[in-house]
Design an enzyme around this catalytic site. Structure first.
Site, short mmCIF file in Angstrom:
data_model
loop_
_atom_site.label_atom_id
_atom_site.label_comp_id
_atom_site.label_asym_id
_atom_site.label_seq_id
_atom_site.Cartn_x
_atom_site.Cartn_y
_atom_site.Cartn_z
N ASP A 1 3.70 5.38 -1.40
CA ASP A 1 2.65 4.66 -0.96
C ASP A 1 2.17 3.38 -0.90
O ASP A 1 3.81 3.37 -1.99
CB ASP A 1 1.43 4.90 -2.25
CG ASP A 1 0.15 3.73 -1.67
OD1 ASP A 1 -0.58 3.76 -0.43
OD2 ASP A 1 -0.24 3.41 -2.55
N ASP B 1 1.14 -1.06 -1.30
CA ASP B 1 0.05 -0.82 -2.55
C ASP B 1 -0.75 -0.72 -4.09
O ASP B 1 -0.25 0.56 -3.60
CB ASP B 1 -1.46 -1.39 -1.89
CG ASP B 1 -1.52 -2.38 -0.77
OD1 ASP B 1 -0.13 -3.93 -1.07
OD2 ASP B 1 -1.68 -2.33 0.37
N SER C 1 -2.19 2.41 3.78
CA SER C 1 -3.84 2.37 4.60
C SER C 1 -3.73 0.60 4.96
O SER C 1 -4.95 0.57 5.08
CB SER C 1 -4.75 2.93 3.76
OG SER C 1 -4.34 3.57 2.88
N LYS D 1 -6.60 7.54 4.19
CA LYS D 1 -6.87 8.39 3.23
C LYS D 1 -8.21 8.35 2.26
O LYS D 1 -8.89 7.16 2.94
CB LYS D 1 -5.79 7.42 2.51
CG LYS D 1 -4.05 7.32 2.75
CD LYS D 1 -3.73 6.91 1.45
CE LYS D 1 -1.95 6.82 1.58
NZ LYS D 1 -1.58 5.43 0.76
#
Length: 215
Positions: free
Chosen positions: A13, A15, A107, A138
């Site tokens: 991922d 962030d 995302s 997600k």
């Protein structure tokens, strides 16, 4: 020595896992809330790790153009990289890896992802699955499945690094062995290995297998 996991590929991922953008994200949602008379805290309670368009659609008052609002939020974040920083150890870890063995699964949009990674000195990935690339974001497993497939493997052959509930659900739902990065301790993290950041994570390629040592 900490625990050791094995996999064929690693999926990260962005962030909260590679880039600490918490302050920037919270400011962006605060501006959105102020524009529409909303409670920022309620938005932030569910926004982390989810595609912007989904959060805007959930909270925007009737009559608001969700696509235009999403474009505005994304443009503001692309223009404002102040206040973001590397999650400790992320750049060094990714620089040590074969680019064909890792991907970023986020995302955020592709444009925002590339801007943030470059801003904090993290290598740009050979494979990136961003909000633009999925039909279901997600917490649906699709993003992690697509990323693993793009690297030539199944998600069950991957280790995923995630920090937020939606991302953890996405990674575990895809079948990846999942590591929690940071302090989240909710239900989605129950029973999963965790690291405070990426500083102590070590990866060794043994023939075709990646051995990942967690601190």
């Amino acid at each position: 020595m900490g625990s050791v996991l094995t996999a064929s590929v690693l999926l990260f991922d962005m962030d909260g896992t590679l880039v600490d953008s918490t302050a920037s994200v919270e400011r962006a949602w605060g501006r959105f809330a102020d524009r529409h008379g909303l409670e920022a805290g309620a938005i932030l309670a569910v926004a982390h790790g989810r595609p912007t368009i989904e959060v805007v659609t959930e909270f925007a008052p009737a009559g608001v153009d969700a696509i235009a609002e999403t474009d505005r939020i994304e443009a503001e974040e692309i223009d404002r990289t102040d206040g973001i920083s590397e999650v400790p150890g992320a750049a060094a870890l990714l620089q040590s890896l074969d680019p064909s063995r890792w991907a970023v699964v986020t995302s955020a949009t592709r444009a925002l992802t590339l801007k943030r990674l470059a801003a904090v000195g993290i290598p740009l990935p050979k494979v990136l699955v961003a909000a633009d690339d999925v039909t279901r974001g997600k917490p649906h497993p699709q993003p992690y499945r697509l990323a693993a497939r793009a690297l030539g493997f199944d998600a069950t052959d991957a280790i995923a690094f995630e920090d937020a509930p939606a991302g953890l659900a996405s990674a575990t739902g895809a079948g990846a062995a999942t590591v929690v990065v940071g302090g989240y301790r909710g239900e989605a993290a129950a029973g999963l290995p965790r690291v405070p950041d990426m500083t102590g994570v070590r990866v060794v390629l043994d023939r075709e297998t990646l051995s990942v040592t967690l601190p």
